[in-house]
Write a protein that holds these residues in place. Structure first.
Motif, mmCIF file in Angstrom:
data_model
loop_
_atom_site.group_PDB
_atom_site.id
_atom_site.type_symbol
_atom_site.label_atom_id
_atom_site.label_comp_id
_atom_site.label_asym_id
_atom_site.label_seq_id
_atom_site.Cartn_x
_atom_site.Cartn_y
_atom_site.Cartn_z
ATOM 1 N N GLN A 172 0.729 -1.216 0.082
ATOM 2 C CA GLN A 172 0.172 -0.041 0.297
ATOM 3 C C GLN A 172 0.869 1.409 0.005
ATOM 4 N N LEU B 154 1.850 1.872 -3.674
ATOM 5 C CA LEU B 154 0.844 2.351 -4.396
ATOM 6 C C LEU B 154 0.528 3.891 -4.049
ATOM 7 N N SER C 176 3.351 6.157 -5.499
ATOM 8 C CA SER C 176 3.018 6.299 -6.783
ATOM 9 C C SER C 176 2.075 7.318 -7.188
ATOM 10 N N ARG C 177 1.218 7.405 -6.423
ATOM 11 C CA ARG C 177 0.062 8.448 -6.341
ATOM 12 C C ARG C 177 0.464 9.772 -5.984
ATOM 13 N N LEU D 237 -0.571 4.261 -9.657
ATOM 14 C CA LEU D 237 -0.883 2.824 -10.069
ATOM 15 C C LEU D 237 -2.112 2.731 -9.420
ATOM 16 N N SER D 238 -2.967 1.948 -10.174
ATOM 17 C CA SER D 238 -4.727 1.723 -9.938
ATOM 18 C C SER D 238 -4.377 0.564 -8.977
ATOM 19 N N GLY E 146 -2.345 -2.620 -8.225
ATOM 20 C CA GLY E 146 -2.220 -3.351 -6.872
ATOM 21 C C GLY E 146 -2.197 -4.649 -6.572
ATOM 22 N N ALA F 76 4.981 -2.501 -12.323
ATOM 23 C CA ALA F 76 4.620 -1.067 -12.351
ATOM 24 C C ALA F 76 5.080 -0.241 -13.355
#
Lengths: 318, 663
Positions: free
Chosen positions: A239, A242, A245-246, A255-256, A260, A292
């Motif tokens: 998490q 992720l 990355s956002r 990343l969507s 994940g 990714a």
């Protein structure tokens, strides 16, 4: 690699398909020398239930990899050479009128295989590409209103040449997301190249390969991979990656959730390949760039894989 | 894995010096050589630089060790070169040159971490010794910055640095240097110092560091072209006019045909000659830079001086010890005065008339002719001599031709070219030959008025020599024969020449003035912070004279407080709170490994980290492997690990003692 940590706690793995998995890995490694990591990635992708995109220049062994995989895995194999005049029906099949029965009969296309090599996927038109990608997502094709399930396991290995862009339709970012992993093969190191030059003909070798796994084995291994423990600490790490990355300032779209899921599935498969029944942060790190790299949309003109690597180097591990 | 290039023949590869630290070590040595370059012979410095460069290049190319024979030969060559240049291996300059050479040889044998650490320590010491030669602010800052490569080398010798990245090493070095500044300041203020610095005695009293007590034609030349600061003078009121800025240093009585010396007359244990003053006195502070000499300088003629400066019989000022550090003293002088008693003591009169026999017959003859023409009028003789210098084609030129045995004759009748020494020498000789008691005074004249900070800056190039003649009823009267010379040739070699007044271009002057204010502050406050000033450090707290014990206690208190504060801050610092007992135990294990140089990167996976630890500590590998496996299982194989296993793990970590065979 992980031998010294083959753990005392790992007891639940069913030994039989796993031994055969090791044999299968070894066999592909013999054909495709010096590509240990890429082959492992391909297996991880297979075991995680995803599809593989191999991006590299011609002649480094993309097709050989697909052939060797098909022969070793004991899967039915088809190859589609994508061209600009390829139509969706050339892939999924057509209904033809059968005069004897007086009805339309479905003539299945090459997609009805367990291992499909989609060579130079970016040469086909978007319409044809999306027919394949739909099949990949749904594990079924719809022709004339009727849905037809694809044989299981269904594993697509697509290749594309990243340099020769003339007359191609590059896969849009949304479509790239359908591939669980994107890998490249790279040139062999001098030692491997020497073995390649002095060894037997690869095509001949491939034709002589005996299947080491069955479709049923693969499905069983997939179930095993899915059951591998991902502890709260590991999920925290996934998490964190992720989330990073956002938030990263060089990344336009992070990343969507699907990415994940793919990351976790691949990490589990990687742990299975390492003969472990729990996932370590190292497993996540091992597959992260391949998972990714093609999903990150950079804010500036940056190399995607380098960006993924940089991301990996900003997120702390407990 | 890190890849270290190891020279063949290195006994233990793990202790071999990698490329980055070696390069930084070379840089360190180069910095040290650069710091010492100003006082070493150019060819010697160049040779040392060349050896460093050659070694760097050779190690880069083929990575071999330097043979012991070559090192021994170099060692002998260094000693031979130093003895050849200086004549002795002892003393400040030869010593510095030898240690620089030894440092280079040490670099050649630095192949292991231990050698490299020793070389860095050695280099730091030699770098510090460069401050014995120059204590100016600019040079001190440069030396401080030259510590950076040394600190970066030390950092690069420790594990945990990316192999070929030198920037992080320099970053650590900079942080260390900055962090050490408060400690340095503390040590500077509080560590009890010796009344005389250790190197004060080592100074060699040559004219290089100022005016000497021997004056022969040409001696002052090196001074007159030296722009170094000699002293700074701050006046209480307005400065005296330029024509009165004569700063008396030494009085020379004895002429031996070639050189002027103080002679026995200057050393008589008499009270200062009486002075009758007219008009107000001039009060001022002198900040004299280290000269390694006893004599001080004062505006002609000093009447009273502070306790540091003793007044000699000829109204010259003396320091009890050689001036090894910047010295500050206070003087009151009279510019309008009558110097000397009503009648000259016969012994002094004899000394002031004495001339060596058998020298300079033409000059004697000339003086006798003047005397014959002037009768009893001493002033007429003086005027004759000054007219001679003014009208007879005499030239002021720093490039004076050499003089023969009869130096006065040669100068007066042949070359007619010279500077203050020549004129003062010849004038005094002529006066004595004509029967007028005369003596030579050396000191400084002129100076540069810094209008921003209101002080007079005297450079070595302001060095000057003049005469004093005894005139009946007027006492000792200052006569500056150089001023009578009409033709002046500005020497190409010199900077500002004291004899003829300042030079320099106008745009630069204000900046030079401001810079000199900083330099004066540095000289007075930092370099001049001596044992006396240190003992007055606690005056604001009511302690007039702090003893060494008091300083030591103060130092201990401050160190104790600083350590306590540091410990408090470290304790209060928010740390990554471990989220549970397992994480806490794992962090503890990490700290134990970190002590052996196995430091975990923030983004490094636990398995990779423990694998590294196992490889680095082969003697503890078994235990460490078991511990790491247990941690990985507890942390990653369970959603909720069993508490008894966690407790066992915590216990095992507590008892774990990493071992490594230390070589």
């Amino acid at each position: 690699m992980d031998q010294h940590l083959a753990t005392a706690a790992a007891t639940s793995i069913d030994a039989m398909p796993h031994q055969r998995l090791d044999a299968a890995l070894a066999q592909v490694n013999e054909v495709l020398v010096g590509k240990n990591r890429a082959i492992r990635m391909a297996f991880a992708c297979l075991l995680a239930g995803g599809h593989l995109l191999v991006e590299d220049v011609p002649g480094v062994g993309k097709t050989t990899l697909a052939h060797a995989l098909a022969a070793t895995l004991g899967l039915t194999f088809r190859r589609i050479q994508f061209t600009s005049d390829l139509l969706p029906s050339d892939i999924v099949g057509v209904s033809v009128f059968d005069r004897d029965s007086g009805a339309f009969r479905f003539q299945p296309g090459p997609i009805f295989a367990q291992l499909l090599l989609a060579d130079e996927i970016n040469r086909a038109t978007p319409k044809t590409q999306s027919a394949l990608l739909e099949a990949m997502a749904e594990d079924q094709v719809t022709v004339d209103g009727a849905s037809r399930a694809l044989p299981q396991p269904f594993f697509v290995v697509a290749t594309q040449n990243p340099l020769d862009m003339a007359g191609t339709y590059p896969l849009p970012d949304s479509q790239l997301d359908r591939f669980m992993l994107r890998i490249s093969l790279d040139y062999p190191d001098p030692e491997a190249e020497r073995r390649l030059l002095t060894g037997e003909n690869r095509a001949e070798m491939t034709s002589q390969l005996a299947p080491r796994l069955s479709g049923a084995d693969i499905l069983a291994l997939r179930r095993q991979a899915h059951a591998i423990t991902a502890s709260p600490a590991l999920l925290d790490y996934v998490q964190a990656l992720l989330a990073a990355s956002r938030k990263h300032h060089d990344i336009r779209t992070g990343l969507s959730p699907r990415a994940g899921l793919a990351l976790l599935a691949c990490a589990r498969a990687w742990a299975l390949l390492g003969d472990r029944d729990y996932t370590l942060p190292e497993d996540v790190q091992a597959v992260f760039v391949a998972v990714a790299g093609h999903r990150l949309i950079p804010a500036r003109n940056l190399a995607r894989d380098a960006l993924a690597q940089a991301l990996l180097e900003t997120v702390a591990v407990e | 894995m890190k890849h270290r290039r190891v020279p063949p023949g290195t006994r233990d590869e793990a202790w071999a010096l990698a490329t980055l630290p070696f390069n930084l070590l070379c840089l360190t040595v180069v910095c040290v050589l650069a710091a010492h370059a100003p006082h070493m012979p150019v060819w010697y410095t160049a040779a040392l630089f060349a050896i460093v460069l050659a070694r760097w290049w050779q190690r880069r190319q083929e990575h071999r060790r330097v043979s012991a024979w070559l090192r021994i030969v170099l060692l002998i060559a260094v000693l031979a070169a130093v003895i050849a240049v200086y004549g002795t291996p002892f003393g400040r300059e030869p010593g510095a040159a030898i240690v620089c050479g030894l440092l280079v040889v040490k670099l050649l044998e630095s192949e292991r971490l231990r050698d490299a650490r020793m070389t860095v320590g050695f280099a730091c010491f030699i770098l510090m010794s460069a401050l014995l030669f120059d204590q100016s602010l600019a040079f001190t800052v440069v030396v401080g910055l030259m510590l950076l490569p040394a600190l970066a080398t030390l950092r690069a010798l420790e594990p945990g640095l990316p192999e070929d990245r030198w920037l992080p090493a320099f970053k650590t070095g900079t942080v260390l240097l900055a962090a050490s500044l408060p400690a340095a300041l503390l040590g500077f203020l509080l560590i009890p110092r010796l009344a005389t610095p250790l190197w004060g005695a080592a100074g060699n009293g040559v004219a290089r560091t100022g005016i000497s007590d021997r004056m022969a034609p040409g001696d002052l030349h090196s001074l007159l072209t030296d722009n170094a600061v000699a002293m700074r003078i701050g006046f209480d009121g307005a400065p005296p006019p330029d024509s009165q800025r004569y700063f008396r240093g030494l009085v020379l009585w004895e002429f031996n045909g070639r050189a002027w010396l103080p002679g026995d007359a200057a050393k008589r244990p008499w009270p200062p000659a009486p002075v009758a003053t007219r008009g107000p006195l001039v009060h001022y502070d002198v900040t004299l830079l280290a000269s390694q000499q006893h004599w001080l300088f004062a505006l002609d003629v000093p009447v009273a001086a502070s306790e540091d400066a003793q007044m000699g019989p000829d109204r010259t000022l003396w320091s009890a010890k050689p001036v090894a550090q910047t010295l500050r003293y206070r003087v009151a002088s009279a510019t309008d005065y009558r110097l000397g008693p009503a009648t000259l003591d016969p012994r002094l009169r004899a000394a002031a008339l004495e001339l060596p026999a058998g020298f300079d017959p033409s000059a004697r003859a000339l003086a006798e002719r003047w005397r014959a023409a002037a009768g009893a009028d001493d002033i007429a003789v003086v005027r004759d001599a000054l007219e001679l210098f003014h009208d007879d084609g005499f030239v002021y030129d720093l490039d004076a031709p050499p003089l023969g045995r009869n130096s006065i004759d040669d100068f007066l009748f042949d070359t007619k070219t010279g500077f203050c020494e020549h004129y003062a020498s010849a004038f005094t000789f002529l006066m004595r030959a004509a029967g007028i008691p005369a003596r030579v005074v050396v000191g400084y004249q002129g100076g540069y008025w810094n209008a921003f900070a209101h002080y007079l800056l005297i450079r070595q190039s302001d060095a000057h020599a003049w005469s004093e003649v005894w005139l009946k009823g007027r006492g000792w009267v200052r006569v500056d024969p150089t001023a009578a010379v009409s033709r002046v040739i500005l020497a190409s070699t010199g900077g500002a020449m004291g004899d003829v007044g300042g030079g320099g271009t106008s745009w630069w002057l204000p900046w030079r003035d401001r810079l000199d204010i900083v330099n004066r502050w540095w000289g007075q406050t930092v370099v001049g912070f001596d044992a006396l000033k240190q003992s007055r450090l606690f005056t604001p707290f009511g302690i007039g004279h702090a003893t060494a014990q008091m300083l030591g206690i103060a130092l201990a208190i401050v160190v104790f407080l600083a350590l306590g504060l540091g410990a408090l801050l470290a304790a209060l610092r928010p740390r990554d709170k471990p989220r549970d007992a397992l994480a806490a135990a794992q962090q503890r294990l990490q700290r134990k490994l970190a002590r052996f140089g196995v430091v975990r990167g923030a983004t490094e996976g636990p398995q990779d980290f423990f694998a590294r630890g196992t490889a680095a500590l082969p003697d503890s590998a078994l235990t460490l492997r078991a511990l790491s496996t247990e941690y990985l299982v507890l942390r990653y194989a369970y959603a909720e690990p069993p508490p008894e296993r966690i407790r066992a793990f915590v216990r095992n970590v507590r008892h774990f003692r990493p071992r490594r065979v230390v070589k």
